[in-house]
Design a protein around this motif. Structure first.
Motif, PDB file in Angstrom:
ATOM      1  N   TYR A  55       0.842  -1.196   0.000  1.00 56.62           N
ATOM      2  CA  TYR A  55       0.000   0.000   0.000  1.00 56.62           C
ATOM      3  C   TYR A  55       0.879   1.248   0.000  1.00 56.62           C
ATOM      4  O   TYR A  55       2.032   1.213   0.436  1.00 56.62           O
ATOM      5  CB  TYR A  55      -0.923   0.016   1.218  1.00 56.62           C
ATOM      6  CG  TYR A  55      -1.885  -1.148   1.250  1.00 56.62           C
ATOM      7  CD1 TYR A  55      -3.129  -1.070   0.623  1.00 56.62           C
ATOM      8  CD2 TYR A  55      -1.545  -2.347   1.886  1.00 56.62           C
ATOM      9  CE1 TYR A  55      -4.007  -2.144   0.626  1.00 56.62           C
ATOM     10  CE2 TYR A  55      -2.415  -3.424   1.893  1.00 56.62           C
ATOM     11  CZ  TYR A  55      -3.642  -3.319   1.264  1.00 56.62           C
ATOM     12  OH  TYR A  55      -4.509  -4.386   1.270  1.00 56.62           O
ATOM     13  N   TYR A  78      -4.356   7.620   2.712  1.00 62.58           N
ATOM     14  CA  TYR A  78      -3.611   6.491   3.276  1.00 62.58           C
ATOM     15  C   TYR A  78      -4.150   5.149   2.778  1.00 62.58           C
ATOM     16  O   TYR A  78      -5.305   5.035   2.373  1.00 62.58           O
ATOM     17  CB  TYR A  78      -3.679   6.530   4.809  1.00 62.58           C
ATOM     18  CG  TYR A  78      -2.996   7.736   5.412  1.00 62.58           C
ATOM     19  CD1 TYR A  78      -1.620   7.764   5.590  1.00 62.58           C
ATOM     20  CD2 TYR A  78      -3.749   8.859   5.788  1.00 62.58           C
ATOM     21  CE1 TYR A  78      -0.986   8.878   6.138  1.00 62.58           C
ATOM     22  CE2 TYR A  78      -3.120   9.977   6.334  1.00 62.58           C
ATOM     23  CZ  TYR A  78      -1.748   9.981   6.510  1.00 62.58           C
ATOM     24  OH  TYR A  78      -1.133  11.091   7.042  1.00 62.58           O
ATOM     25  N   ASN A  79      -3.271   4.156   2.809  1.00 62.50           N
ATOM     26  CA  ASN A  79      -3.671   2.757   2.598  1.00 62.50           C
ATOM     27  C   ASN A  79      -4.278   2.516   1.217  1.00 62.50           C
ATOM     28  O   ASN A  79      -5.253   1.788   1.074  1.00 62.50           O
ATOM     29  CB  ASN A  79      -4.660   2.323   3.679  1.00 62.50           C
ATOM     30  CG  ASN A  79      -4.699   0.821   3.868  1.00 62.50           C
ATOM     31  OD1 ASN A  79      -3.676   0.149   3.789  1.00 62.50           O
ATOM     32  ND2 ASN A  79      -5.882   0.282   4.125  1.00 62.50           N
TER      33      ASN A  79
END
Length: 218
Positions: A55, A78-79
């Protein structure tokens, strides 16, 4: 025009009639839907190891602008999963690196449950075209590489400033081979037409003096 020089999203004509105002509202609605945008990679969970796809954290580079033309930077996403060339257990491992500038697409539904289960799943929420559902596709703006595989009319070129490591139980090269530099063989036997040419081979017709030996016998 706003003080920072950017064009406001709402012009004076947008307030002249109900139709213009409605069109402005529709434009504002669609401007909030995320489709595809240039992004900068902030961090990566993988660093080139043999591991599952990881990721990235992404910063959208096209900043936000309000109806008055005021600019606001985006927050970090994020992610976000990134794309790898992979089919089954076969892959080209080329993980993104912090600082890369690439393109991200944004799924039209919440993909959090699919990311977690790695299988079919209902959407995790009712959100649509949201930055939280980004997928990083790869670089679009970059300097010249120092390590690369190049395909052109002359053939295939493999360049590394450090080392090329090939690991396999067997390797076959069809065609003539030229080595510019030293060749070291650690263990095993080097053969030419089935005859050993390493330090353990022997010669026939050995004689003293200025005579030459015969060809290798083993």
């Amino acid at each position: 025009m706003s003080p920072n020089g950017s064009q406001p999203l709402l012009g004076s004509s947008d307030k002249n009639s109900d139709i213009n105002a409605l069109e402005a509202v529709i434009r504002a609605f669609f401007s909030g839907r995320w489709m595809a945008r240039p992004v900068k990679v902030i961090s990566v969970t993988n660093a080139g190891g043999v591991s599952p796809i990881g990721y990235v954290s992404l910063l959208p580079l096209v900043q936000q602008i309000d109806g008055e033309g005021d600019v606001t930077p985006h927050a970090t996403i994020y992610n976000a999963p990134y794309m790898r060339i992979q089919g089954g257990a076969n892959a080209v491992i080329l993980d993104p690196q912090a600082g890369d500038i690439g393109i991200a697409v944004f799924c039209d539904r919440d993909i959090s449950a699919v990311k977690s289960s790695r299988s079919e799943a209902p959407p995790g929420s009712s959100r649509q075209n949201d930055p939280a559902d980004a997928v990083y596709l790869g670089s679009i703006i970059a300097a010249a590489p120092a390590q690369y595989v190049r395909f052109n009319e002359s053939g295939i070129e493999l360049v590394s400033p450090t080392q090329v490591h090939i690991q396999a139980p067997a390797a076959v090269i069809d065609g003539n081979t030229t080595i510019n530099g030293n060749l070291s063989v650690n263990g095993g036997t080097v053969k030419n037409d089935g005859v050993s040419i390493d330090k353990t081979h022997t010669h026939s017709g050995v004689a003293s003096g200025s005579d030459t030996s015969g060809p290798p016998s083993t």
